[in-house]
Design a protein around this motif. Structure first.
Motif, PDB file in Angstrom:
ATOM      1  N   UNK A 296       5.679  -3.599 -10.172  1.00 36.07           N
ATOM      2  CA  UNK A 296       4.343  -4.172 -10.353  1.00 36.07           C
ATOM      3  C   UNK A 296       3.724  -4.590  -9.013  1.00 36.07           C
ATOM      4  N   UNK A 297       4.576  -5.041  -8.077  1.00 34.93           N
ATOM      5  CA  UNK A 297       4.096  -5.410  -6.749  1.00 34.93           C
ATOM      6  C   UNK A 297       3.517  -4.179  -6.047  1.00 34.93           C
ATOM      7  N   UNK A 298       4.246  -3.061  -6.132  1.00 34.38           N
ATOM      8  CA  UNK A 298       3.751  -1.814  -5.525  1.00 34.38           C
ATOM      9  C   UNK A 298       2.472  -1.348  -6.203  1.00 34.38           C
ATOM     10  N   UNK A 299       2.409  -1.556  -7.505  1.00 31.18           N
ATOM     11  CA  UNK A 299       1.223  -1.130  -8.256  1.00 31.18           C
ATOM     12  C   UNK A 299      -0.019  -1.896  -7.790  1.00 31.18           C
ATOM     13  N   UNK A 300       0.127  -3.201  -7.573  1.00 31.55           N
ATOM     14  CA  UNK A 300      -1.009  -4.004  -7.128  1.00 31.55           C
ATOM     15  C   UNK A 300      -1.466  -3.588  -5.725  1.00 31.55           C
ATOM     16  N   UNK A 301      -0.516  -3.277  -4.862  1.00 28.85           N
ATOM     17  CA  UNK A 301      -0.862  -2.813  -3.513  1.00 28.85           C
ATOM     18  C   UNK A 301      -1.605  -1.482  -3.596  1.00 28.85           C
ATOM     19  N   UNK A 302      -1.122  -0.604  -4.454  1.00 33.15           N
ATOM     20  CA  UNK A 302      -1.739   0.709  -4.612  1.00 33.15           C
ATOM     21  C   UNK A 302      -3.160   0.577  -5.160  1.00 33.15           C
ATOM     22  N   UNK A 303      -3.349  -0.347  -6.087  1.00 34.49           N
ATOM     23  CA  UNK A 303      -4.695  -0.572  -6.628  1.00 34.49           C
ATOM     24  C   UNK A 303      -5.630  -1.100  -5.544  1.00 34.49           C
ATOM     25  N   UNK A 304      -5.112  -1.981  -4.692  1.00 35.75           N
ATOM     26  CA  UNK A 304      -5.947  -2.541  -3.628  1.00 35.75           C
ATOM     27  C   UNK A 304      -6.370  -1.462  -2.644  1.00 35.75           C
ATOM     28  N   UNK A 305      -5.466  -0.536  -2.338  1.00 34.49           N
ATOM     29  CA  UNK A 305      -5.795   0.539  -1.401  1.00 34.49           C
ATOM     30  C   UNK A 305      -6.710   1.586  -2.041  1.00 34.49           C
ATOM     31  N   UNK A 306      -6.696   1.663  -3.368  1.00 34.28           N
ATOM     32  CA  UNK A 306      -7.492   2.673  -4.078  1.00 34.28           C
ATOM     33  C   UNK A 306      -8.614   2.019  -4.868  1.00 34.28           C
ATOM     34  N   UNK A 307      -9.246   1.031  -4.272  1.00 32.87           N
ATOM     35  CA  UNK A 307     -10.234   0.232  -5.009  1.00 32.87           C
ATOM     36  C   UNK A 307     -11.495   1.000  -5.380  1.00 32.87           C
ATOM     37  N   UNK A 308     -11.756   2.155  -4.742  1.00 30.32           N
ATOM     38  CA  UNK A 308     -12.939   2.950  -5.098  1.00 30.32           C
ATOM     39  C   UNK A 308     -12.712   3.792  -6.348  1.00 30.32           C
ATOM     40  N   UNK A 309     -11.440   3.950  -6.729  1.00 23.14           N
ATOM     41  CA  UNK A 309     -11.125   4.746  -7.915  1.00 23.14           C
ATOM     42  C   UNK A 309     -11.045   3.858  -9.149  1.00 23.14           C
ATOM     43  N   UNK A 310     -11.202   4.494 -10.296  1.00 23.91           N
ATOM     44  CA  UNK A 310     -11.047   3.778 -11.556  1.00 23.91           C
ATOM     45  C   UNK A 310      -9.590   3.345 -11.720  1.00 23.91           C
ATOM     46  N   UNK A 311      -9.402   2.196 -12.364  1.00 26.54           N
ATOM     47  CA  UNK A 311      -8.056   1.656 -12.541  1.00 26.54           C
ATOM     48  C   UNK A 311      -7.159   2.637 -13.293  1.00 26.54           C
ATOM     49  N   UNK A 312      -7.744   3.358 -14.254  1.00 25.20           N
ATOM     50  CA  UNK A 312      -6.966   4.324 -15.036  1.00 25.20           C
ATOM     51  C   UNK A 312      -6.429   5.440 -14.137  1.00 25.20           C
ATOM     52  N   UNK A 313      -7.284   5.934 -13.217  1.00 22.66           N
ATOM     53  CA  UNK A 313      -6.859   6.991 -12.301  1.00 22.66           C
ATOM     54  C   UNK A 313      -5.738   6.515 -11.385  1.00 22.66           C
ATOM     55  N   UNK A 314      -5.906   5.313 -10.875  1.00 17.03           N
ATOM     56  CA  UNK A 314      -4.910   4.765  -9.952  1.00 17.03           C
ATOM     57  C   UNK A 314      -3.568   4.609 -10.639  1.00 17.03           C
ATOM     58  N   UNK A 315      -3.565   4.054 -11.850  1.00 12.85           N
ATOM     59  CA  UNK A 315      -2.307   3.847 -12.575  1.00 12.85           C
ATOM     60  C   UNK A 315      -1.653   5.165 -12.954  1.00 12.85           C
ATOM     61  N   UNK A 316      -2.471   6.176 -13.253  1.00  8.77           N
ATOM     62  CA  UNK A 316      -1.904   7.477 -13.619  1.00  8.77           C
ATOM     63  C   UNK A 316      -1.194   8.119 -12.422  1.00  8.77           C
ATOM     64  N   UNK A 317      -1.813   8.031 -11.264  1.00 13.69           N
ATOM     65  CA  UNK A 317      -1.166   8.577 -10.064  1.00 13.69           C
ATOM     66  C   UNK A 317       0.085   7.774  -9.731  1.00 13.69           C
ATOM     67  N   UNK A 318      -0.012   6.453  -9.818  1.00 14.02           N
ATOM     68  CA  UNK A 318       1.130   5.600  -9.486  1.00 14.02           C
ATOM     69  C   UNK A 318       2.317   5.889 -10.404  1.00 14.02           C
ATOM     70  N   UNK A 319       2.054   6.060 -11.684  1.00 14.72           N
ATOM     71  CA  UNK A 319       3.138   6.329 -12.634  1.00 14.72           C
ATOM     72  C   UNK A 319       3.830   7.658 -12.352  1.00 14.72           C
ATOM     73  N   UNK A 320       3.119   8.588 -11.722  1.00 11.06           N
ATOM     74  CA  UNK A 320       3.708   9.882 -11.407  1.00 11.06           C
ATOM     75  C   UNK A 320       4.365   9.940 -10.049  1.00 11.06           C
ATOM     76  N   UNK A 321       4.347   8.810  -9.326  1.00  4.95           N
ATOM     77  CA  UNK A 321       4.897   8.782  -7.963  1.00  4.95           C
ATOM     78  C   UNK A 321       6.195   7.983  -7.908  1.00  4.95           C
ATOM     79  N   UNK A 322       7.020   8.360  -6.967  1.00  2.95           N
ATOM     80  CA  UNK A 322       8.175   7.546  -6.604  1.00  2.95           C
ATOM     81  C   UNK A 322       7.823   6.728  -5.364  1.00  2.95           C
ATOM     82  N   UNK A 323       8.769   5.916  -4.904  1.00  2.72           N
ATOM     83  CA  UNK A 323       8.462   5.001  -3.805  1.00  2.72           C
ATOM     84  C   UNK A 323       8.062   5.746  -2.535  1.00  2.72           C
ATOM     85  N   UNK A 324       8.677   6.925  -2.304  1.00  3.49           N
ATOM     86  CA  UNK A 324       8.318   7.705  -1.121  1.00  3.49           C
ATOM     87  C   UNK A 324       6.903   8.249  -1.200  1.00  3.49           C
TER      88      UNK A 324
END
Length: 358
Positions: A296-324
């Motif tokens: 969840x910590x990584x998710x919040x950081x990712x949302x902050x860096x992707x603030x121009x995108x919709x939250x749904x898009x950001x979460x979908x990409x995050x769920x498909x990614x590993x830490x690398x």
């Protein structure tokens, strides 16, 4: 004097592509430049006079200076008092051989070399990261920074980025872990440096900064300057010489170490800087541990860096990614234009949905 520091000016330039973070830069750029500047400063004798000047009754000054520079000088720790009355300077008084405790001072010959070696050690993690990184972010930026002449070219270049991420999805973990290891090396290096400097200064560095602070708060007639104890400006030196009868005569001399006026200030600053660097590096490591262990910590950081995108898009990409993958996208977001990064996330969502990546 400014020409003396010309060699380090080029080190102050900012990189075209950022492949690390601000804490990393404090190690390999800020600290490296500081230490190199200090090393140059303490070796610039034209600004502070001769590093050592010794006075003895019958020994020629040049011979005395050379001998005492090579064989070191000493003070008498137990001979303290009011300068100019009971003693010439703290630690400088009549020396009774075999009864007085002697403290040798050998570090003044090696300060410029020690600072230079410290600077190199602070650059080692950066060098290792440059080898491990292999220009990955620079390659990605080459795709995004190409000049666009039309919407068609813009779409083509954006597709190159998306194709790279899709083709290499879930294969960036080793890349990220190498960076995390280099951050740990930065943190460990600070404490290694503190220990090494403490050994170099005869165990005087660990509390050096605190003692200097306490010194400024004491009564001026009762205090003994810790900087004078570690870096004395006036010391003694004994020169052995054969007398007329063939017996060994020992001639005491007084030596002025002008360079210690600079050395003491350099190491006071270095004490505070290394502790500041250790604190900042510790906070950065805590952040990294939270990022590695907390989804969840990584998710919040990712949302902050992707603030121009919709939250749904950001979460979908995050769920498909590993830490690398998360780390590479974070690195890319530091360098790319906001709109370019926004389009990348949007197109990644479409590709992931089409390919059903999880």
């Amino acid at each position: 004097m400014f020409k003396t520091f010309d060699p380090v000016k080029s080190l102050l330039t900012l990189d075209d592509v950022c492949i690390d973070n601000i804490v990393f830069k404090l190690h390999y750029k800020a600290t490296f430049v500081l230490l190199m500047s200090f090393s140059i400063l303490v070796s610039a004798t034209q600004y502070f006079g001769d590093p050592i000047n010794c006075l003895a009754d019958v020994i020629p000054p040049k011979i005395m200076n050379t001998y005492c520079w090579i064989h070191s000088t000493f003070t008498l720790p137990e001979k303290n008092g009011i300068p100019g009355r009971s003693v010439v300077q703290p630690g400088v008084s009549i020396h009774v051989e075999d009864s007085d405790q002697v403290k040798l001072h050998k570090n003044y010959q090696w300060v410029c070399f020690a600072l230079f070696c410290q600077a190199l050690l602070f650059y080692v993690p950066r060098y290792l990261w440059l080898i491990s990184e292999g220009g990955k972010i620079k390659m990605l930026m080459a795709f995004s920074n190409k000049p666009y002449t039309s919407d068609k070219d813009k779409a083509k270049n954006n597709k190159l980025l998306v194709d790279y991420f899709i083709a290499n999805l879930h294969s960036h973990n080793l890349y990220a872990y190498r960076f995390f290891v280099c951050e740990i090396l930065n943190f460990l290096n600070v404490f290694l440096q503190m220990y090494a400097v403490d050994v170099f200064l005869g165990g005087e560095f660990s509390r050096y900064g605190l003692e200097v602070i306490n010194f400024t708060e004491m009564d001026q007639y009762e205090r003994i300057d810790p900087m004078t104890r570690v870096f004395p400006k006036l010391t003694k030196c004994t020169f052995p010489k054969y007398g007329p009868s063939g017996s060994v005569e020992k001639h005491d001399g007084l030596c002025v170490l002008a360079l210690n006026v600079v050395n003491e200030k350099v190491y006071v600053f270095l004490w505070f800087w290394l502790w500041f660097l250790a604190a900042v590096s510790a906070v950065n490591l805590l952040y990294r541990v939270c990022a590695c262990t907390g989804v969840n910590f990584r998710r919040q950081i990712f949302r902050a860096r992707s603030r121009l995108n919709a939250k749904r898009e950001v979460d979908e990409v995050f769920n498909g990614c590993r830490i690398g993958d998360w780390f590479v996208l974070s690195q890319f977001s530091k360098n790319a234009e906001p709109l370019t990064y926004k389009h990348l996330i949007t197109d990644l969502v479409k590709e992931m949905q089409a390919g059903e990546f999880v």
